[in-house]
Write a protein that holds these residues in place. Structure first.
Motif, PDB file in Angstrom:
ATOM      1  N   ASN A  41     -43.354 -33.417  -5.400  1.00  0.00           N
ATOM      2  CA  ASN A  41     -42.325 -33.071  -4.419  1.00  0.00           C
ATOM      3  C   ASN A  41     -41.434 -31.943  -4.916  1.00  0.00           C
ATOM      4  N   HIS A  42     -41.084 -31.973  -6.186  1.00  0.00           N
ATOM      5  CA  HIS A  42     -40.251 -30.906  -6.745  1.00  0.00           C
ATOM      6  C   HIS A  42     -40.991 -29.568  -6.743  1.00  0.00           C
ATOM      7  N   GLU A  43     -42.265 -29.564  -7.172  1.00  0.00           N
ATOM      8  CA  GLU A  43     -43.028 -28.318  -7.203  1.00  0.00           C
ATOM      9  C   GLU A  43     -43.283 -27.784  -5.798  1.00  0.00           C
ATOM     10  N   ALA A  44     -43.602 -28.689  -4.857  1.00  0.00           N
ATOM     11  CA  ALA A  44     -43.836 -28.244  -3.488  1.00  0.00           C
ATOM     12  C   ALA A  44     -42.572 -27.647  -2.868  1.00  0.00           C
ATOM     13  N   GLU A  45     -41.449 -28.276  -3.100  1.00  0.00           N
ATOM     14  CA  GLU A  45     -40.186 -27.754  -2.561  1.00  0.00           C
ATOM     15  C   GLU A  45     -39.841 -26.405  -3.178  1.00  0.00           C
ATOM     16  N   THR A  46     -40.049 -26.269  -4.484  1.00  0.00           N
ATOM     17  CA  THR A  46     -39.754 -24.999  -5.156  1.00  0.00           C
ATOM     18  C   THR A  46     -40.650 -23.880  -4.645  1.00  0.00           C
ATOM     19  N   TYR A  47     -41.959 -24.176  -4.485  1.00  0.00           N
ATOM     20  CA  TYR A  47     -42.870 -23.144  -4.016  1.00  0.00           C
ATOM     21  C   TYR A  47     -42.582 -22.756  -2.568  1.00  0.00           C
TER      22      TYR A  47
END
Length: 442
Positions: A26-32
């Motif tokens: 979730n963190h990586e998807a939100e950042t990307y």
């Protein structure tokens, strides 16, 4: 705590890793997604079209993430009303590259149902991850690898010209020669409208003499001359072949394999595998020794039969093909005269000799001085190809598994078993690029 119950169980580990994976994804998807919202031309935020949820399958369970869709910048692209989902760029298969790679690797080494059971046993995999999913992912990754090889061979073909040996003649340099050991394997067909089995071409390409590393191998179900040549050149280029150097093709003399030496760049030498020649002479020698030991009337009629067969083998080993053919013809004539006695051994010996004579005549141009090559520590047999057949095809398509294969499925699966997996990296920032060995072809 029960006796012997220490540490985390598999179920506990699955739950912990699933929760941790959900937070990380979730963190990586939100950042990307946030990084893709910035227009690269005017550096302003793109408008939001809507928000949906996207399920991403990972090795530690399925994670549901927020999936925004950004509109194209109207200042930079006036008149274009379109939206895109950034998470589709990051994970187009709705599964992480690591899960795709792991599933395809297991599917290529064991039956699909067994691979699905192994994944479900050790990973937090949903019940929908069945053997059909394993097969689909394995074939999909194989198709991507096949497309990559096709693209590479087309680019290389435009640069490849007919070149001759320009290297210095270094005595004793075994690595000057590039060797292709090629063989065929039969796989039972699943198509009811075709033959009971079809052929796969298995080859191992490398350089160096006996006892050195075998090099890379390739497997293909496409037996056309250009297809086999392109695959061979692709494997040779991975070993350092640039159009210069001696190329030697070692095969068992099958007609389907004779297409490769004729299509390869010059100079290319075709050599018949000595093991196949020796295995055709061995039963003749055994029958002759039995006749001599039995001291029958046949031994009195042909007292030198054992020595004559050994002489044929010696001449073939030293590349004296014409003399070996002459001796075989004389031997068969003597056996034909002695067949009137009705000896079963004589009939069998004559049949084996006729087969050997036909084999030697049809491959006389590819029979060389094996003794000289052996003394120079060069390869004289298709041992590398035989080992590739055992390690690649027999390992996955052994008859004990009671499986039948389609031509396309077998080709894609064997391509998946190549020694190295390499694909163009996805067009995303380096922070989000999958790390080896996760992903390349996945």
């Amino acid at each position: 705590m029960l006796d012997g119950d220490i540490g985390l169980s598999i179920d506990d580990g699955k739950k912990i890793l699933t929760a941790l994976q959900s937070a990380v994804v979730n963190h990586e998807a939100e950042t990307y997604a946030l990084s893709r919202r910035v227009c690269p031309d005017c550096h302003t935020f793109r408008l939001v079209k809507d928000y949906t949820m996207r399920r991403i399958r990972t090795v530690f369970g399925t994670v549901e993430v927020r999936n925004p869709r950004w509109m194209l910048c109207q200042d930079c692209y006036p008149g274009m009303v379109a939206a895109f989902a950034p998470l589709k760029e990051l994970c187009p298969d709705r599964a992480t590259p690591e899960l795709m790679e792991l599933t395809a690797r297991l599917g290529s080494m064991m039956p699909y149902r067994q691979a699905a059971s192994v994944l479900a046993e050790f990973l937090h995999i949903e019940p929908t991850e069945t053997h059909a999913t394993v097969r689909k992912r394995t074939i999909k990754v194989g198709e991507r690898l096949d497309d990559q090889i096709t693209e590479e061979t087309w680019r290389a073909r435009m640069k490849m010209e007919e070149r001759h040996q320009l290297e210095m003649q270094l005595p004793g340099d075994r690595r000057k020669e590039f060797v292709i050991s090629i063989d065929t394997a039969h796989v039972r067909s699943a198509d009811p409208n075709s033959a009971r089995s079809f052929e796969l071409v298995v080859a191992r390409c490398g350089r160096g003499g006996r006892g050195e590393v075998g090099g890379r191998y390739f497997v293909t179900a496409n037996t056309d001359q250009p297809a086999i040549r392109d695959r061979a050149l692709h494997a040779l280029r991975e070993e350092g072949y640039c159009g210069f150097g001696d190329v030697t093709v070692i095969s068992d003399g099958a007609e389907i394999l004779k297409r490769l030496p004729r299509a390869m760049p010059k100079p290319t030498t075709h050599i018949i595998d000595w093991f196949h020649i020796a295995m055709k002479i061995q039963p003749m020698q055994q029958i002759a020794d039995h006749v001599i030991r039995s001291q029958s009337g046949l031994a009195e009629t042909l007292p030198t039969i054992g020595r004559d067969i050994r002489a044929v083998k010696w001449r073939l080993w030293h590349g004296r093909v014409h003399r070996a053919i002459h001796d075989l013809e004389q031997l068969l004539a003597s056996l034909h005269v002695s067949q009137g006695e009705g000896e079963l051994s004589m009939l069998r010996l004559h049949s084996l000799g006729s087969q050997l004579l036909t084999y030697v005549r049809s491959n006389r141009s590819a029979i060389v001085n094996y003794g000289k090559r052996y003394q120079a520590a060069l390869r004289v047999a298709t041992t590398l190809a035989e080992s590739a057949v055992n390690s690649v095809i027999a390992k996955r398509m052994v008859r004990k598994q009671q499986m039948r294969w389609s031509l396309h499925g077998a080709h894609m699966l064997m391509d998946r078993l190549r020694a190295r997996f390499r694909e163009p990296e996805p067009n995303v920032p380096s922070l989000f690029k999958p790390k080896p060995p996760l992903l390349c072809a996945a």
